[in-house]
Design an enzyme around this catalytic site. Structure first.
Site, PDB file in Angstrom:
ATOM      1  CG  ASP A 132      -1.940   1.085   1.213  1.00  0.00           C
ATOM      2  OD1 ASP A 132      -1.770   2.049   0.435  1.00  0.00           O
ATOM      3  OD2 ASP A 132      -2.912   0.993   1.981  1.00  0.00           O
ATOM      4  CB  VAL A 133       1.943   3.630  -2.653  1.00  0.00           C
ATOM      5  CG1 VAL A 133       2.452   2.556  -3.597  1.00  0.00           C
ATOM      6  CG2 VAL A 133       0.620   4.210  -3.115  1.00  0.00           C
ATOM      7  CE1 TYR A 136      -5.653   9.889 -11.534  1.00  0.00           C
ATOM      8  CE2 TYR A 136      -5.875  11.234 -13.508  1.00  0.00           C
ATOM      9  CZ  TYR A 136      -5.508  10.055 -12.893  1.00  0.00           C
ATOM     10  OH  TYR A 136      -4.992   9.026 -13.649  1.00  0.00           O
TER      11      TYR A 136
END
Length: 214
Positions: free
Chosen positions: A28-29, A120
């Site tokens: 999980d980054v 984003y």
């Protein structure tokens, strides 16, 4: 594609292991401890990590005035700070080896912008400055850092879009179609190759012409 070219490849996953005949490692980054554990597992099994493709990404689309701070922060943390965590863990062994490839997956939206995607777009645009800074820091040790900038691509994430959204995106692409994942992979494979050893700090668009000039 990299495996077919003869590389020893490990892939990471967050929830369910992918259905691939490759080493799969939970990572999980959003968490440095799991990033470190993921690298350690790969190093034990396959040896030093020489090529890293930073591909983790999430979206939480919303218009600015409706976007919560959590919507903004969580996307930036995964897409941009997550890339920092992975690159930081990857860099030290690469420096020792005096060879490495860091490849960051951005988006055509990064430099073009898109309604409802301020979070984003900001996170993916940040990857450009990050990769170029790493080029200046690490380049003397034969480590390259580049960005691949895909346009609309047929993936699990874009499959969740409505038919109207998909048609809107296609209408903005001069080639008139979505990319296939293999077309993005080909750009990554090139940047990972010895032939691309003199390319660093570059942004390689694979977007059917949607972001020309950006």
């Amino acid at each position: 594609m990299l495996a077919r070219q003869g590389h020893r490849v490990a892939v990471t996953y967050r929830n369910e292991p992918p259905a691939l005949d490759l080493m799969a490692v939970h990572c999980d980054v959003d968490n440095m401890e799991t990033v470190d554990a993921g690298f350690a597992a790969v190093e034990r099994e396959l040896g030093p990590v020489e090529i890293v493709v930073v591909n983790a990404g999430v979206t939480r689309d919303q218009l600015l005035l409706r976007m919560s701070e959590q919507d903004f922060a969580s996307v930036v943390d995964t897409n941009l700070t997550g890339a920092f965590r992975v690159a930081k863990r990857a860099a030290k062994p690469m420096l020792k080896a005096r060879w490495g490839r860091l490849i960051f997956i951005s988006s055509a939206v990064a430099l073009r912008g898109e309604h409802g995607q301020a979070n984003y777009a900001a996170s993916k645009a940040g990857l450009v400055g990050f990769a170029r800074s790493l080029t200046r820091e690490l380049g003397s040790r034969n480590i390259t850092a580049n960005v691949v900038s895909p346009g609309y691509t047929e993936t699990d994430m874009t499959a969740k879009l409505t038919a109207e959204q998909r048609e809107h995106m296609r209408s903005q692409i001069p080639l008139g179609r979505a990319a296939q994942p293999e077309e993005i992979a080909a750009a990554v494979a090139f940047l990972a190759s010895d032939q691309a050893g003199y390319i660093s700090g570059a942004v390689l668009p694979v977007d059917g012409g949607a972001g020309m000039g950006h």
